[in-house]
Enzyme design. Structure first.
Site, short mmCIF file in Angstrom:
data_model
loop_
_atom_site.label_atom_id
_atom_site.label_comp_id
_atom_site.label_asym_id
_atom_site.label_seq_id
_atom_site.Cartn_x
_atom_site.Cartn_y
_atom_site.Cartn_z
N SER A 138 -3.90 -1.37 37.41
CA SER A 138 -2.61 -1.60 38.05
C SER A 138 -2.23 -0.31 38.74
O SER A 138 -2.75 0.76 38.40
CB SER A 138 -1.56 -1.93 36.97
N TYR A 151 2.37 -0.74 28.64
CA TYR A 151 1.61 -1.19 29.81
C TYR A 151 1.06 0.01 30.58
O TYR A 151 -0.11 0.05 30.95
CB TYR A 151 2.53 -2.03 30.70
P1 NAD Z 1 -1.15 -14.01 34.53
O1 NAD Z 1 -0.13 -14.08 33.44
O2 NAD Z 1 -1.03 -14.92 35.70
O3 NAD Z 1 -2.61 -14.17 33.94
C1 NAD Z 1 -3.00 -13.52 32.77
C2 NAD Z 1 -4.26 -14.18 32.26
O4 NAD Z 1 -4.63 -13.53 31.03
C3 NAD Z 1 -4.07 -15.66 31.93
O5 NAD Z 1 -5.26 -16.35 32.22
C4 NAD Z 1 -3.82 -15.63 30.42
O6 NAD Z 1 -4.15 -16.87 29.77
C5 NAD Z 1 -4.75 -14.51 30.02
N1 NAD Z 1 -4.45 -13.93 28.74
C6 NAD Z 1 -3.27 -13.41 28.29
N2 NAD Z 1 -3.41 -13.00 27.02
C7 NAD Z 1 -4.69 -13.26 26.67
C8 NAD Z 1 -5.44 -13.07 25.48
N3 NAD Z 1 -4.89 -12.53 24.37
N4 NAD Z 1 -6.73 -13.46 25.46
C9 NAD Z 1 -7.28 -14.03 26.55
N5 NAD Z 1 -6.63 -14.24 27.71
C10 NAD Z 1 -5.35 -13.85 27.75
O7 NAD Z 1 -1.11 -12.48 34.97
P2 NAD Z 1 -1.72 -11.70 36.24
O8 NAD Z 1 -0.56 -11.15 36.98
O9 NAD Z 1 -2.73 -12.54 36.95
O10 NAD Z 1 -2.41 -10.49 35.49
C11 NAD Z 1 -3.81 -10.30 35.45
C12 NAD Z 1 -4.09 -8.81 35.32
O11 NAD Z 1 -3.60 -8.15 36.47
C13 NAD Z 1 -3.41 -8.15 34.12
O12 NAD Z 1 -4.29 -7.21 33.53
C14 NAD Z 1 -2.22 -7.45 34.75
O13 NAD Z 1 -1.81 -6.35 34.01
C15 NAD Z 1 -2.82 -7.05 36.08
N6 NAD Z 1 -1.84 -6.74 37.12
C16 NAD Z 1 -0.93 -7.67 37.54
C17 NAD Z 1 -0.02 -7.33 38.53
C18 NAD Z 1 0.99 -8.30 39.05
O14 NAD Z 1 1.85 -7.88 39.83
N7 NAD Z 1 0.91 -9.57 38.72
C19 NAD Z 1 -0.02 -6.04 39.06
C20 NAD Z 1 -0.94 -5.12 38.61
C21 NAD Z 1 -1.85 -5.48 37.63
#
Ligand code: NAD
Length: 256
Positions: A138, A151
């Site tokens: 991130s 985080y």
């Molecule tokens: P999201 O909530 O849409 O997806 C998260 C995914 O992780 C889902 O498939 C969920 O089922 C899975 N998950 C959660 N806990 C779990 C567990 N204990 N075991 C297995 N699977 C699990 O979120 P996202 O925004 O797509 O996030 C994905 C990654 O991107 C994360 O690591 C997040 O920190 C990172 N990220 C997101 C953003 C943003 O703005 N959305 C920005 C920077 C980084």
């Protein structure tokens, strides 16, 4: 480009993980999906791109389940060539009010799970002298924000893990790099938008504008599709010597 290869993407039933799974599938890779909630919808979306899929519902906070998932992936497709450590959760609160169990869960899911999947994936990648490990960190792996202690700590940690993994394999065909998105409008961020709208009694659109305005100079969300294309680049021959980078796609957030 990736025909005959297998990519395992953790947390790929939603958001960024699903976007990356689809981008790698478009390049011909078979996909092992993981994550909670409905798996059949995401599987159908990936299979529509003409590749095979498998699914394992391992809870990424549990090392024994990660081991079972890695063994299952190898049994289904022979080997994991591309590992995308993407599963992640968020919780916001000041440090002195941060629930201890949320700290432990965020460190386990956002950081330790990548260590476990990586240690289990490396032997087969090294034996084949080809592998790609992509850690979804991130912009919070590079800079901090208030109320996100766990985080930010986990994401800085995964950027460090990325560098060590890259260095330990620098003379092999196995590369490791991190992707550092700014705001992406997935369920993880929609919750932060909803919380802000409710607390400040403003509309959803205004909450989004405020969220972007505080941090992201482009005033645009990055999309899972754009992040998928970056992951595909890391898997391409042109990226053979891209090792240990933390590449932000953040609308200028970390440039300030
Ligand atoms: P999201 O909530 O849409 O997806 C998260 C995914 O992780 C889902 O498939 C969920 O089922 C899975 N998950 C959660 N806990 C779990 C567990 N204990 N075991 C297995 N699977 C699990 O979120 P996202 O925004 O797509 O996030 C994905 C990654 O991107 C994360 O690591 C997040 O920190 C990172 N990220 C997101 C953003 C943003 O703005 N959305 C920005 C920077 C980084």
């Amino acid at each position: 480009m990736l025909k005959g290869k297998t990519a395992l993407v953790t947390g790929s039933t939603s958001g960024i993980g699903l976007g990356i799974a689809k981008a790698l599938a478009r390049q011909g890779a078979n996909i092992v999906l993981n994550g909670f909630g409905d798996a059949e919808g995401p599987r159908a979306q990936v299979e529509a791109l003409g590749v095979k899929t498998a699914y394992h519902g391992a809870d990424m906070s549990k090392p024994a389940e990660i081991e079972a998932m890695m063994a299952y992936a190898a049994q289904q497709f022979g080997r994991v060539d591309i590992l995308v450590n993407n599963a992640g959760i968020q919780h916001t609160a000041p440090i002195e009010e941060f629930p201890v169990e949320r700290w432990d869960a965020i460190i386990a899911i956002n950081l330790s799970s990548a260590f476990h999947a990586t240690r289990l994936a490396l032997p087969a990648m090294k034996a084949a002298n080809w592998g790609r490990i992509i850690n979804v960190a991130s912009v919070h792996g590079l800079v901090a924000s208030v109320n996100k202690s766990a985080y930010v700590a986990a994401k800085h940690g995964i950027v460090g893990l990325t560098k060590v993994t890259a260095l330990e394999n620098a003379t092999t065909g196995v590369t490791c790099n991190a992707i550092c998105p700014g705001w992406v409008l997935t369920p993880l961020v929609q919750k932060q938008v909803d919380d802000r709208a409710a607390t400040l009694k403003i509309s959803n659109d205004e909450a989004k504008r405020q969220l972007l305005g505080e941090k992201e100079p482009s005033m645009q969300f990055t999309t899972p599709e754009e992040l998928g294309e970056l992951a595909a680049f890391f898997c391409s021959p042109a990226a053979n010597n891209v090792r240990g980078v933390a590449w932000n796609m953040d609308g200028g957030w970390a440039a300030q």
